[in-house]
Design a protein around this motif. Structure first.
Motif, PDB file in Angstrom:
ATOM      1  N   LEU A 123       0.814  -1.214   0.000  1.00 51.99           N
ATOM      2  CA  LEU A 123       0.000   0.000   0.000  1.00 51.99           C
ATOM      3  C   LEU A 123       0.848   1.264   0.000  1.00 51.99           C
ATOM      4  O   LEU A 123       0.357   2.344  -0.286  1.00 51.99           O
ATOM      5  CB  LEU A 123      -0.914   0.011   1.228  1.00 51.99           C
ATOM      6  N   ARG A 124       2.114   1.127   0.341  1.00 51.35           N
ATOM      7  CA  ARG A 124       2.965   2.306   0.386  1.00 51.35           C
ATOM      8  C   ARG A 124       3.774   2.481  -0.889  1.00 51.35           C
ATOM      9  O   ARG A 124       4.698   3.256  -0.950  1.00 51.35           O
ATOM     10  CB  ARG A 124       3.903   2.218   1.603  1.00 51.35           C
ATOM     11  N   SER A 125       3.430   1.698  -1.913  1.00 51.60           N
ATOM     12  CA  SER A 125       4.094   1.863  -3.207  1.00 51.60           C
ATOM     13  C   SER A 125       2.997   1.832  -4.277  1.00 51.60           C
ATOM     14  O   SER A 125       1.865   1.468  -4.011  1.00 51.60           O
ATOM     15  CB  SER A 125       5.113   0.749  -3.417  1.00 51.60           C
ATOM     16  N   ARG A 126       3.360   2.213  -5.511  1.00 45.79           N
ATOM     17  CA  ARG A 126       2.295   2.393  -6.488  1.00 45.79           C
ATOM     18  C   ARG A 126       2.512   1.655  -7.808  1.00 45.79           C
ATOM     19  O   ARG A 126       1.649   1.603  -8.645  1.00 45.79           O
ATOM     20  CB  ARG A 126       2.129   3.886  -6.795  1.00 45.79           C
ATOM     21  N   MET A 151      12.045   0.288   3.302  1.00 48.74           N
ATOM     22  CA  MET A 151      10.908   0.276   4.227  1.00 48.74           C
ATOM     23  C   MET A 151      10.765  -1.096   4.866  1.00 48.74           C
ATOM     24  O   MET A 151      10.505  -1.235   6.065  1.00 48.74           O
ATOM     25  CB  MET A 151       9.625   0.642   3.476  1.00 48.74           C
ATOM     26  N   ALA A 152      10.963  -2.138   4.035  1.00 44.78           N
ATOM     27  CA  ALA A 152      10.812  -3.500   4.543  1.00 44.78           C
ATOM     28  C   ALA A 152      11.898  -3.795   5.569  1.00 44.78           C
ATOM     29  O   ALA A 152      11.630  -4.386   6.623  1.00 44.78           O
ATOM     30  CB  ALA A 152      10.865  -4.498   3.386  1.00 44.78           C
ATOM     31  N   GLU A 198      13.360  -1.717   7.410  1.00 45.74           N
ATOM     32  CA  GLU A 198      13.019  -0.949   8.610  1.00 45.74           C
ATOM     33  C   GLU A 198      12.060  -1.757   9.502  1.00 45.74           C
ATOM     34  O   GLU A 198      12.266  -1.886  10.704  1.00 45.74           O
ATOM     35  CB  GLU A 198      12.326   0.329   8.144  1.00 45.74           C
ATOM     36  N   ALA A 199      11.039  -2.319   8.869  1.00 44.56           N
ATOM     37  CA  ALA A 199      10.061  -3.117   9.616  1.00 44.56           C
ATOM     38  C   ALA A 199      10.730  -4.335  10.220  1.00 44.56           C
ATOM     39  O   ALA A 199      10.431  -4.736  11.352  1.00 44.56           O
ATOM     40  CB  ALA A 199       8.907  -3.525   8.699  1.00 44.56           C
ATOM     41  N   LEU A 200      11.643  -4.939   9.464  1.00 39.76           N
ATOM     42  CA  LEU A 200      12.348  -6.122   9.983  1.00 39.76           C
ATOM     43  C   LEU A 200      13.212  -5.751  11.181  1.00 39.76           C
ATOM     44  O   LEU A 200      13.275  -6.480  12.168  1.00 39.76           O
ATOM     45  CB  LEU A 200      13.211  -6.752   8.888  1.00 39.76           C
ATOM     46  N   GLU A 201      13.871  -4.604  11.060  1.00 39.81           N
ATOM     47  CA  GLU A 201      14.717  -4.162  12.165  1.00 39.81           C
ATOM     48  C   GLU A 201      13.877  -3.911  13.408  1.00 39.81           C
ATOM     49  O   GLU A 201      14.256  -4.268  14.519  1.00 39.81           O
ATOM     50  CB  GLU A 201      15.473  -2.889  11.782  1.00 39.81           C
ATOM     51  N   LEU A 226       3.290  -4.685   9.976  1.00 42.79           N
ATOM     52  CA  LEU A 226       3.771  -3.348  10.328  1.00 42.79           C
ATOM     53  C   LEU A 226       4.314  -2.597   9.125  1.00 42.79           C
ATOM     54  O   LEU A 226       4.275  -1.372   9.075  1.00 42.79           O
ATOM     55  CB  LEU A 226       4.862  -3.456  11.392  1.00 42.79           C
ATOM     56  N   ALA A 227       4.839  -3.370   8.138  1.00 39.13           N
ATOM     57  CA  ALA A 227       5.418  -2.735   6.960  1.00 39.13           C
ATOM     58  C   ALA A 227       4.393  -1.875   6.243  1.00 39.13           C
ATOM     59  O   ALA A 227       4.747  -0.953   5.510  1.00 39.13           O
ATOM     60  CB  ALA A 227       5.975  -3.790   6.010  1.00 39.13           C
ATOM     61  N   ALA A 228       3.117  -2.156   6.457  1.00 37.53           N
ATOM     62  CA  ALA A 228       2.069  -1.372   5.816  1.00 37.53           C
ATOM     63  C   ALA A 228       1.823  -0.048   6.542  1.00 37.53           C
ATOM     64  O   ALA A 228       0.979   0.734   6.130  1.00 37.53           O
ATOM     65  CB  ALA A 228       0.774  -2.190   5.748  1.00 37.53           C
TER      66      ALA A 228
END
Lengths: 381, 291, 318, 251
Positions: free
Chosen positions: D105-108, D131-132, D134-137, D166-168
């Motif tokens: 949802l955060r990409s197009r 971003m991914a 970041e969520a993993l971290e 959370l990545a969303a």
């Protein structure tokens, strides 16, 4: 690591492409064939192949055509057009044949016509459709009677018996469809009206529905164009439903197998056929009789009951052999010219007289109208 | 018109009976092992072909038929043992390809053994048409319908009332649980394939006197049987039977009333329409995913 | 660039083969068949392998493209490229319209529906003889030219189909490794979870259905021109099944697996010819044996086994 | 102002009532736990909130939007994601790819751009990867980013689901039994993760059987019994509520 291995595998797969290259051989006549030996039209391709193999072995054992041996290369198309195309490509490009005999079905032949015309290889087709020789194509010939001739022969007989209303029932194959088209086109010429035009699928197992519909029309005769098991089912269904109308089949069922399958229901069925199936019943004065009996006896001694389809292959082979003999060469263009000059060749299908405008060379009189009586063919006068 | 309709129905039910038996075969194997067996149509062909050749070899007719059924069952069980069992953990698509391979293999074997000619079987009793009003049918039509009805009842009885039948159903619900309560899962699968082949063989010998057969005639019947099973709802045996009969009748009515050239297309349009409205077939149960 | 390494190797092999053996039957005829099948297998793999949606009707779109080109060029004298575009339009629209109701179905029901779709279209090719020429098909389809160069011999066709195959492979690799590609794989992995991460699963499935239909249609148009002839049985459900077999045999969800499967199933019949009557039997046996022993497909299982073996050797030599 | 409000929610399966006329409200940025005996309808409630089931009656409103007519992916778009009781990990992908799907949802990028790999795609791919990661971290999983999901143990997969959700960048996260099947250490780290999530501004709805964890982290607790609301309040209030004790101990 995994990725590297994948790459190596891609490489290996592509290397498979690079197979060896075969050059053409020297001093033999190379005849190639692509026939529907298995698949739905195997009853055509099977006797055709057997005939070709038998006679080519025979010719070679007698020293070939004036010393030129025949090399025979064969592929089974299973009646698939795409395979036909690929195999003819293979015959032309890999095997480099001088003459091609085949395909068994019109669809297979039509599929390769453009290709053959471009490659300048003479081809003698064993298929029925009139589209193969009309309009005339320079390199393409055929030996079986056309579907138009069959329709004409049937309509002639119907007219002679005083009927005018015809019910058509045909399958969904190329032979069926093209026969149907010829019937629809020719009917007005014979003063006939097509009152029903029913269809079935060639692998269908029951046609009573279509025949019930025919029964509700005022048809006086039924004409069925088709081959394989479907015409036998149609014939049985017609009798089962108690429909008493005369039934005409096409030359597609001119084999003993049809009589065996349809059994009693086949009694009284009429169809146009080449002289082969009634060879022993022809008058001794018939010029074809000797050829027909010789082929019939040779084939039956080796393989069992003869059918007219193998006969087409016989005709094609000997037209080729004669052409090579009179050309005195295996040059493709010369062979083609000589095939076109074929005159008075007595074959199993009739007496062939080809010309630049006629790449078949058979007249309507080469067809005989036969009727099934007591499980055997009888000539209709 | 009513006479015609009646004739169409007779024709449709005869053809549909065969579809029903093949479809039922699909369902039994599917229920026992979650495999859609695309070699199902070949059972029909093998049943018919072996009957024909035994009969031609001089075996008395009833014995030839019985032996053909046994041969086909053996083929079905061998198929399970040699091709399905070793691939137990394969995915759905993989098993589909395995059964397609099996179907090609069996066809190839039939071609080698029996050749490519078309053959028929004599009708079970004399071929005198029976008239009902303006409609007619052959005694063999009645044998087809009756034989199908009996087979369906027998299958129902087997799965509803016998221990073995229930054990096979248990395998389909939960293989692990079934083996924990002492059911020999492999044997049950073997039996399921045997029954399925048996049904195919019965369909083959019932219908061959009317329709003839050749080494490649199994493909179309297999396809139609699959349609029947799906139309009725995969896994529902009565659904497969209903689906088969319905399919036969739709084809016949479609050919009779709309267009004989497009009758198969009409049948598929109906199947698609049914699936769009009921995604799990007529009698199939929609299985909800647990999340 | 590592992502496309396999692609470059494929391109290199394809070009080298064409340059070294420009007259070989195996390049000009079998090679073209392989490339055609590979294009179809790769496009089907997008739908089947990645999105997990089985289709037993892929040959229908191939056929629609072929017939659109054949009919428009022979009967109406349309420019071949416009005809191809029309084919794309027809296939794409049909795929778009059918996508939602059909792809709502699952598993065997989806197989049935796509099978039915394929058969209905095939029946149309056979029965509508006034436009399609019926079972005899249409012949005399004109040749095409690309940038003034007439594609009138076999090796040129090899380059055209080779090019199309590389292009399709590139597109497939691109899609797989992108947002829409991950959405597809998510649909395959778990439809509910995909939905909950915001993936409009119905739309994603529809999109890939259209894409794979359009690729098949383009291949069909070129196939029609290359063969100069079309007839219905080239697009029958048997061919659809063959395509599915290619994809599964090579290994689902692997672009190179699909190509591998296409190569294998296109070459196999050529080599089995020598077995004559045994051909069918052996073909069936090979299919079964591969799927039983390498259920994930030759390419995928195969490379896994080889990798494992190499690793073992490495360990033992250390 | 509450973030989520449920009123008169009802769900029947055939004749069985799974959820009967439920009303409650959830305030933003808290941990809201839903507990109840097995079969109380907790997962059904989650499935209703995320439109995997359609309610028989009643409404669900999230930040002013009516959710009952929406499809699950549209609900995700509004900022609600969830994890699942029976893991729904994409086993055909790596850990990183799983989480990258979460960034959907955060990409197009659409299929056309992707097919031709336009420059915009490359840029976006890079961003999504960041971003991914970041969520993993955030979940402490950055070291196993390139492992195949299918090769990981259950406990890690549970966390992976959280990372993917959370990545969303959701506003509300529904967690269905996050601690089920975890060992003690894993449970401790999971409860820390849940608290971290809330502190980052995400409202958490939690279904859980592990009472220790629930009472430890929750701000409010709702007790369901046979699809009906039995009690609602702070953890302390719930622990003393005789009705709850009765329901759990079976009177």
């Amino acid at each position: 690591m995994y990725k590297t291995v994948r790459m190596i595998m891609v490489f290996a797969a592509a290397l498979l492409l690079c197979s060896t290259y075969t050059a053409s051989a020297g001093d033999t006549l190379k005849i190639g064939s692509f026939l529907a030996v298995t698949g739905p039209a195997s009853f055509l391709g099977d006797p055709e192949l057997k005939t070709l193999q038998m006679y080519i072995d025979d010719i070679n054992s007698k020293g070939g055509i004036d010393g030129t041996k025949i090399e025979f290369i064969h592929y089974d198309t299973k009646a698939k057009a795409k395979d036909a195309k690929n195999f003819v490509n293979r015959l032309i490009k890999k095997d480099r044949v001088d003459v091609i005999i085949g395909g068994s079905t019109s669809g297979n032949t039509i599929a390769v016509m453009d290709l053959v015309e471009k490659a300048h290889v003479p081809l003698i087709s064993l298929a029925g459709s009139v589209k193969i020789i009309e309009p005339v194509k320079k390199w393409i010939f055929k030996t079986p009677h056309t579907d138009r001739m069959a329709a004409a022969k049937i309509f002639e007989d119907i007219k002679a018996r005083g009927f005018t209303k015809v019910a058509l029932i045909t399958g969904n194959g190329g032979f069926d469809k093209s026969g149907r088209a010829q019937c629809l086109a020719l009917a007005p010429k014979y003063g006939l009206v097509i009152v029903a035009d029913e269809k079935y699928g060639n692998s269908d197992t029951d046609m009573t529905t279509q025949i019930t519909k025919i029964r509700s029309t005022d048809a006086q005769v039924i004409v069925n164009f088709g081959f394989g098991k479907a015409p036998a089912i149609v014939t049985k269904n017609i009798r089962q439903l108690g429909v008493k109308l005369p039934l005409y089949q096409s030359h597609g069922v001119a084999s003993k197998k049809f009589i065996e399958l349809a059994g009693e229901a086949a009694e009284g069925v009429r169809l146009p056929a080449a002289g082969l199936i009634v060879a022993d019943k022809l008058p001794d004065t018939d010029p074809q009789k000797r050829v027909l009996l010789a082929y019939k006896n040779a084939y039956e001694a080796k393989y069992g009951p003869v059918s007219t389809f193998g006969g087409h292959a016989y005709d094609a082979l000997f037209i080729t052999v004669n052409a090579v003999r009179s050309a005195g060469s295996t040059d493709r263009a010369k062979i083609r010219d000589e095939i076109e000059k074929t005159k008075g060749f007595v074959g199993t299908g009739g007496i062939f007289n080809m010309s630049p405008s006629d790449h078949l060379g058979l007249g309507l009189d080469s067809f005989h109208m036969v009727e099934i009586k007591n499980g055997d063919w009888v000539l209709v006068n | 018109m009513t006479d015609q309709l009646f004739q169409f129905l007779i024709s449709g039910i005869t053809v549909g009976s065969v579809y029903a038996l093949v479809g039922l075969g699909f369902t039994i194997i599917y229920n026992a092992s979650d495999v859609v067996n695309f070699a199902q149509g070949e059972f029909v062909m093998i049943g018919a072909m072996s009957a024909i050749f035994l009969y031609r070899a001089g075996v008395p007719y009833p014995f030839a038929l019985a032996a053909a059924v046994i041969i086909t069952m053996a083929v079905g069980m061998l198929l399970e043992k040699l091709a399905i069992e070793p691939a137990k953990n394969a995915s759905v698509v993989t098993t589909i390809i395995i059964t397609i391979g099996a179907s090609i293999f069996l066809r190839g074997a039939a071609l080698l053994i029996w050749g490519k000619d078309i053959y028929g079987l004599p009708p079970f009793t004399k071929d005198v048409p029976i008239s009902i009003g303006n409609a007619t049918l052959l005694p063999q039509n009645l044998y087809v319908m009756g034989g199908t009805a009996l087979s369906v009842l027998a299958v129902r009885y087997f799965f509803d009332k016998t221990i073995t039948g229930k054990a096979i159903l248990a395998c389909s619900c939960n293989r692990k649980a079934a083996s924990l309560v002492g059911i020999n899962v492999n044997r049950m699968l073997l039996i399921a394939y045997g029954i399925s082949a048996l049904l195919g063989a019965i369909a083959g010998i019932l219908v061959t006197p009317i329709t003839y057969t050749s080494y490649d005639s199994g493909v179309m019947l297999g396809l139609k049987g699959f349609c029947a099973a799906i139309l009725g709802g995969m896994g529902s045996s009565m659904g497969a039977v209903a689906g088969g009969l319905l399919l036969g009748v739709i084809e016949s009515l479609g050919a009779g009333i709309i267009s004989s050239g497009y009758k198969d297309a009409i049948a598929f349009v109906v199947i698609l329409a049914v699936l769009f409205i009921r995604p799990s077939g007529l009698l199939g149960s929609a299985d909800a995913e647990r999340v | 660039m590592k992502r496309l390494a396999g692609f470059y190797i494929l391109a290199a092999v394809l070009i080298a083969t064409g340059l070294i053996f420009p007259d070989s039957y195996y390049v000009t005829v079998v090679g073209v068949t392989i490339c055609t099948n590979a294009v179809l297998a790769v496009s089907l793999n997008l739908l089947m392998g990645y999105a997990g949606q089985i289709s037993l009707g892929h040959a229908a779109f191939f056929g629609l493209g072929a017939y659109a080109s054949a009919v428009l060029t022979t009967k109406y004298g349309t420019n071949p490229w416009l005809a191809m575009l029309a084919g794309v339009g027809i296939s794409g629209t049909l795929a778009f319209v059918l996508a939602r109701p059909i792809l709502k179905l699952k598993g065997h029901y989806l197989a049935m529906a796509t099978l039915g779709m394929g058969i209905i279209i095939h029946i149309f090719f056979v029965q509508a003889d006034w436009i399609t020429g019926g079972p005899d098909g249409l012949s005399g389809i004109p040749e095409i030219s690309i940038a003034g160069l007439a594609i009138n011999n076999d090796i040129r066709w090899y380059w055209v189909f080779g090019g199309l195959m590389l292009f399709t492979t590139w597109i497939s690799l691109n899609i797989v490794d992108s947002r829409p590609g991950r959405a597809l794989a998510a649909v395959h992995g778990s439809e509910v979870a995909a939905q909950m991460t915001g993936v409009d699963t119905a739309s994603v499935k529809a999109q890939i259905f259209v894409v794979s239909a359009v690729i098949a249609s383009v291949a069909g148009s070129l196939f029609a021109h290359q063969q100069a002839f079309v007839s219905p049985e080239s697009f029958s459900f048997f061919f659809s099944i063959e395509l599915v077999t290619m994809v599964v045999l090579g290994g689902l969800a692997s672009t190179f697996g699909a190509i591998f499967g296409a190569v294998l199933l296109s070459i196999l019949p050529e080599f089995l010819l020598v077995f004559e009557d045994f051909e069918v039997l052996i073909y069936g046996a090979i299919l079964m044996i591969i799927m039983i022993f390498l259920p994930e497909g030759l390419f995928v299982s195969g490379s896994r086994i080889v990798t494992g073996w190499l690793k073992k050797r490495e360990l033992s030599t250390q | 102002m509450s973030l989520l409000s449920v009123s008169g929610l009802e769900k029947k399966f055939g004749g069985v009532t799974a959820i009967a006329g439920l009303d409650f409200k959830v305030d933003p940025e808290i941990i809201f736990a839903i507990i109840g005996p097995n079969g109380a309808g907790k997962t059904t409630l989650f499935n209703l909130l995320t439109s995997i089931y359609t309610p028989t009656a009643g409404t669900v409103t999230f930040d002013g939007h009516d959710l009952t007519r929406l499809k699950p992916f549209q609900i995700a778009k509004l900022g609600i994601t969830r994890t699942f009781q029976n893991l729904q990990i994409f086993l055909n992908m790596t850990v990183l790819q799983n989480v990258m799907v979460g960034c959907h949802l955060r990409s197009r990028c659409g299929i056309f751009e992707a097919a031709f790999r336009l420059p915009s795609v490359l840029k976006e791919e890079k961003r999504v990867r960041e971003m991914a990661m970041e969520a993993l971290e955030f979940c402490g999983m950055q070291d196993i980013a390139n492992r195949d999901a299918s090769s990981l143990p259950y406990g890690v997969l549970k966390k992976l689901e959280v990372a993917r959700a959370l990545a969303a960048k959701p506003r509300m996260l529904l967690m269905d039994e996050p601690a089920a099947g975890l060992n003690d250490t894993e449970t401790v780290s999971m409860s820390k993760l849940i608290r971290d999530i809330t502190s980052s501004g995400v409202t958490v709805l939690l279904v859980e059987h592990n009472m220790g964890l629930v009472m430890d982290v929750s701000d409010r607790v709702l007790v369901l019994n046979y699809g009906e609301l039995l009690s609602e309040g702070t953890p302390q209030e719930i622990q003393c509520d005789p009705r709850v004790i009765a329901a759990y101990l079976g009177e």
